[in-house]
Design a protein around this motif. Structure first.
Motif, PDB file in Angstrom:
ATOM      1  N   UNK B 259       0.834  -1.202   0.000  1.00 35.77           N
ATOM      2  CA  UNK B 259       0.000   0.000   0.000  1.00 35.77           C
ATOM      3  C   UNK B 259       0.870   1.253   0.000  1.00 35.77           C
ATOM      4  N   UNK B 260       1.936   1.240   0.810  1.00 33.30           N
ATOM      5  CA  UNK B 260       2.791   2.426   0.925  1.00 33.30           C
ATOM      6  C   UNK B 260       3.434   2.771  -0.415  1.00 33.30           C
ATOM      7  N   UNK B 285      -4.547   4.227 -13.284  1.00 31.55           N
ATOM      8  CA  UNK B 285      -5.417   3.074 -13.507  1.00 31.55           C
ATOM      9  C   UNK B 285      -4.688   1.772 -13.269  1.00 31.55           C
ATOM     10  N   UNK B 286      -3.432   1.705 -13.763  1.00 27.66           N
ATOM     11  CA  UNK B 286      -2.660   0.470 -13.594  1.00 27.66           C
ATOM     12  C   UNK B 286      -2.424   0.184 -12.110  1.00 27.66           C
ATOM     13  N   UNK B 287      -2.098   1.240 -11.361  1.00 25.62           N
ATOM     14  CA  UNK B 287      -1.809   1.039  -9.943  1.00 25.62           C
ATOM     15  C   UNK B 287      -3.073   0.641  -9.177  1.00 25.62           C
ATOM     16  N   UNK B 292      -4.925  -4.341  -5.934  1.00 27.77           N
ATOM     17  CA  UNK B 292      -5.687  -5.534  -5.558  1.00 27.77           C
ATOM     18  C   UNK B 292      -4.778  -6.531  -4.848  1.00 27.77           C
ATOM     19  N   UNK B 293      -3.477  -6.475  -5.128  1.00 27.29           N
ATOM     20  CA  UNK B 293      -2.550  -7.432  -4.513  1.00 27.29           C
ATOM     21  C   UNK B 293      -2.422  -7.205  -3.006  1.00 27.29           C
ATOM     22  N   UNK B 294      -2.020  -5.984  -2.562  1.00 25.88           N
ATOM     23  CA  UNK B 294      -2.001  -5.796  -1.105  1.00 25.88           C
ATOM     24  C   UNK B 294      -3.371  -6.016  -0.463  1.00 25.88           C
ATOM     25  N   UNK B 295      -4.449  -5.629  -1.172  1.00 28.57           N
ATOM     26  CA  UNK B 295      -5.783  -5.829  -0.591  1.00 28.57           C
ATOM     27  C   UNK B 295      -6.061  -7.319  -0.407  1.00 28.57           C
ATOM     28  N   UNK B 296      -5.688  -8.106  -1.417  1.00 27.53           N
ATOM     29  CA  UNK B 296      -5.893  -9.546  -1.319  1.00 27.53           C
ATOM     30  C   UNK B 296      -5.055 -10.151  -0.206  1.00 27.53           C
ATOM     31  N   UNK B 297      -3.820  -9.671  -0.081  1.00 27.04           N
ATOM     32  CA  UNK B 297      -2.930 -10.191   0.964  1.00 27.04           C
ATOM     33  C   UNK B 297      -3.511  -9.904   2.338  1.00 27.04           C
TER      34      UNK B 297
END
Lengths: 227, 491
Positions: B259-260, B285-287, B292-297
């Motif tokens: 996230x940071x 948009x790409x970021x 979604x990756x940190x959110x999923x983690x």
């Protein structure tokens, strides 16, 4: 303290990078944009692009009233299903079938204003080129639209900006600036509605919204021939 | 055996001392926040009606209640009045608990809060009666930003101080304190950047750059203030109440640094296809998708940590709210990604969908988490228990249904609106199509705000009674079911 220091450095780098590369550097480099000039040979026209800017005094009223909540000022390019370039009346050419699509907005279009009111939502039509669209209306008609939008379009959800107008008793033949309103929206008998200075400024601003000048080097042959 | 008992007594005394030190400021922040939440809800209700019935409350003396003024007033009351104050109160309490430090200089925090509230009041009155700056989420008049910055720094420096003291004493890093410490640094940085650029260097900026900075501010405020504070609270309450430790500290740290590193890049995708250089919205948009990756983690970590104890949401009000909140983090990341890509974003751009995203972030995720925190913190500070499990239950259900209806209506309404704006057949028609298409969803938006108003009105009354010390005098916490049983002392 190593680990706290590491943490602060980590935050500094991870956020400093986008801050610098996305905000600071582009903002400074965009300040260096200059006007371009048309080439008579190539473009078939003369002068500078962008031409004169918007009417700033009226833009302050536009901002104050929060018009940006519902009106955008940004023409998007016509791909991925976006219809902006073909919307009737959204560009300079007000004809039923314009000769060419409306061009997308560029950064130079906004170089004479400190803040581009690109807009929050598009609950109402785009106003990038409202100046062309309003040109065939009288000032009085524009005022009537601002005073009571539902008198013009029954389905409109635009609020009426009645606080920018003054209701006053009719004297002699009445003010030449008095709005002609349908009975349902008119003040009581013997009174008339006239715009305040703020309303006049706002209309001046709307009439100055003309961001569809062709870009030097990209003037379509058709336009060049016409000019 | 004896040693354990002494330690636990010492622990309790220490906790009580910490709670005493934060009591005044935290309760003061919460009470003010709840009042602004009520105001924001009423304004949200009025502005939602205005979108299909502009003649509602439109007499000559209520000229200031048009959508163009009520809507920004509503959002600003929600963000600076409610969300930031509830966040600051929770940050103080969590940081004190997490670091085991007492709050030094409680009066400074109270003074900062008073100034903060004066600034919010002036700002809202100014939007309604004088006019806004028309910069999204920065609609307050420009003379107010130094007050907000200084008030925030007065509180944030206390938190950093607590953290540094604990650090000297050799306490290790905890994920909750990371998130809160991060928010203490990020907010002033974001807020100062936006205000300095827009209000101080504004006249020499290119207008389009300025609009881009505004869009960046909105998204970054969500991702690097509201998200970290909300997640910090989740990381504290989920293990606390389920009694199971966080599954993996590596995953937690990955989620944090993900996230940071990504959070600062987004925002400009709001103006995709616009005048700014195309790489700026593209990277935003790409970021949003990468996020979604940190959110999923984080979601995975939460899920495994609470595995097997999900049933506790039956009884614990805090866990219930925090559960919904942490689920909404995943949902808001997904909606953010949908709005950010050109493929779907071009349809949803400039529609009600953006409002749906903001409500999902600020209400569905952040406020729900804060409600959970408040239900946990207030009884510990005020010395009495919540009066009624029924009130908590109805607050929960009306909030959940209200927010869900609001977000769904706004996403679908945005789709209907965007589809009409971009329908080739509408190229030469007046703007009536999108207005008619979205009308049903806008009525849904009003109904949703009525639900939320009902739930928040009771929340406010309940909280004020608690802050005044008029709660239930009991050793047993207010749980949602099985009130008779001797449940463990977690609420």
């Amino acid at each position: 303290m190593t680990s706290l220091r590491k943490f602060v450095i980590g935050i500094g780098i991870s956020f400093g990078l986008p801050w610098l590369l996305l905000i600071v550097v582009p903002a400074i480099s965009a300040q260096k944009l200059t006007t371009l000039s048309y080439d008579k040979e190539r473009d078939g026209m003369e002068g500078a692009y962008p031409g004169k800017g918007i009417y700033r005094q009226g833009q302050l009223i536009y901002a104050k009233e929060g018009c940006t909540q519902c009106h955008t000022q940004m023409i998007r390019p016509g791909f991925a299903g976006i219809l902006d370039p073909w919307k009737k009346g959204w560009g300079s050419d007000q004809a039923e079938t314009p000769a060419q699509p409306i061009r997308p907005s560029t950064q130079r279009d906004y170089m004479f204003e400190p803040y581009a009111y690109l807009g929050v939502q598009r609950n109402g039509p785009d106003l990038t080129n409202a100046g062309y669209r309003l040109a065939d209306k009288s000032r009085l008609e524009i005022h009537e639209h601002l005073y009571s939008p539902q008198a013009v379009n029954k389905w409109s959800i635009m609020p009426g900006f009645r606080h920018l107008y003054k209701v006053q008793p009719i004297q002699a033949a009445g003010s030449p600036k008095a709005l002609k309103l349908p009975a349902a929206f008119a003040p009581e008998k013997g009174y008339e509605v006239v715009p305040t200075a703020e309303a006049e400024e706002l209309v001046n601003y709307l009439l100055s919204l003309k961001k569809d000048a062709p870009i030097p080097g990209e003037v379509v042959a058709d336009t060049a021939a016409k000019k | 055996m004896e040693t354990t008992e002494t330690t636990s007594l010492e622990d309790s005394l220490r906790r009580a001392a910490i709670d005493r030190s934060v009591k005044g400021p935290v309760l003061f922040l919460f009470a003010n926040a709840a009042l602004w939440l009520l105001a924001a809800t009423v304004l949200g209700l009025v502005s939602s009606v205005k979108l299909y019935a502009p003649e509602f409350l439109d007499s000559d003396w209520t000229w200031f209640l048009n959508y163009a003024r009520v809507q920004p007033a509503h959002m600003n009351a929600l963000i600076y009045g409610w969300a930031m104050q509830a966040g600051l109160g929770t940050m103080i309490w969590l940081m004190a608990r997490r670091t085991g430090q007492e709050l030094k200089g409680a009066s400074t925090v109270i003074i900062a809060t008073i100034f903060w509230n004066i600034a919010v009041t002036l700002g809202l009155l100014s939007i309604l009666f004088h006019g806004s700056t028309s910069m999204q989420w920065l609609e307050f008049p420009k003379y107010l930003w130094p007050i907000f910055t200084i008030s925030f720094l007065m509180i944030a420096t206390r938190l950093v101080g607590m953290f540094a003291r604990a650090h000297k004493e050799g306490e290790g890093f905890m994920i909750t304190s990371w998130y809160i410490l991060g928010a203490c640094f990020w907010f002033p940085w974001i807020y100062l950047t936006a205000n300095l650029f827009l209000h101080c260097f504004g006249s020499s900026l290119n207008g389009a750059s300025a609009a881009g900075i505004n869009a960046w501010y909105v998204n970054t405020l969500i991702l690097l203030f509201f998200v970290p504070v909300g997640l910090g609270a989740c990381y504290y309450y989920l293990p606390k109440i389920t009694g199971q430790p966080i599954y993996s500290s590596q995953l937690a740290s990955l989620g944090f640094w993900g996230l940071a590193f990504l959070g600062g890049w987004t925002g400009i995708q709001k103006y995709m296809g616009g005048p700014l250089p195309a790489w700026m919205p593209a990277i935003g948009g790409a970021v949003m998708i990468l996020l979604l990756v940190p959110a999923g983690i984080v979601a995975l970590n939460f899920h495994i940590s609470t595995e097997g104890r999900h049933g506790l949401i039956e009884t614990s009000p805090t866990l219930r709210f925090v559960f919904v909140g942490s689920f909404c983090y995943l949902a808001l990341s997904a909606v953010g990604a949908l709005l950010g890509t050109f493929w779907t974003g071009s349809l949803l751009q400039f529609t009600y969908a953006e409002y749906g995203f903001h409500i999902l972030a600020i209400y569905g995720f952040f406020s729900m988490t804060m409600f959970g925190a408040i239900y946990y913190i207030v009884p510990r500070l005020s010395g009495c228990e919540w009066l009624s499990a029924r009130l908590i239950r109805s607050h929960f259900w009306f909030s959940v249904y209200g927010t869900a209806a609001l977000v769904v209506c706004m996403l679908l309404g945005g789709l209907a609106q965007g589809a009409s704006i971009n329908a080739p057949g509408n190229w030469n028609l007046p703007f009536v199509g999108s207005i008619i298409n979205a009308r049903g969803y806008l009525i849904g938006r009003t109904v949703a705000w009525v639900f939320i108003l009902w739930s928040n009105a009771w929340f406010f009354i309940h909280l004020v009674l608690m802050v005044l010390g008029l709660g239930r005098r009991s050793v047993a916490p207010t749980l949602l079911h099985h009130e008779e049983s001797h449940a463990p002392a977690t609420a």
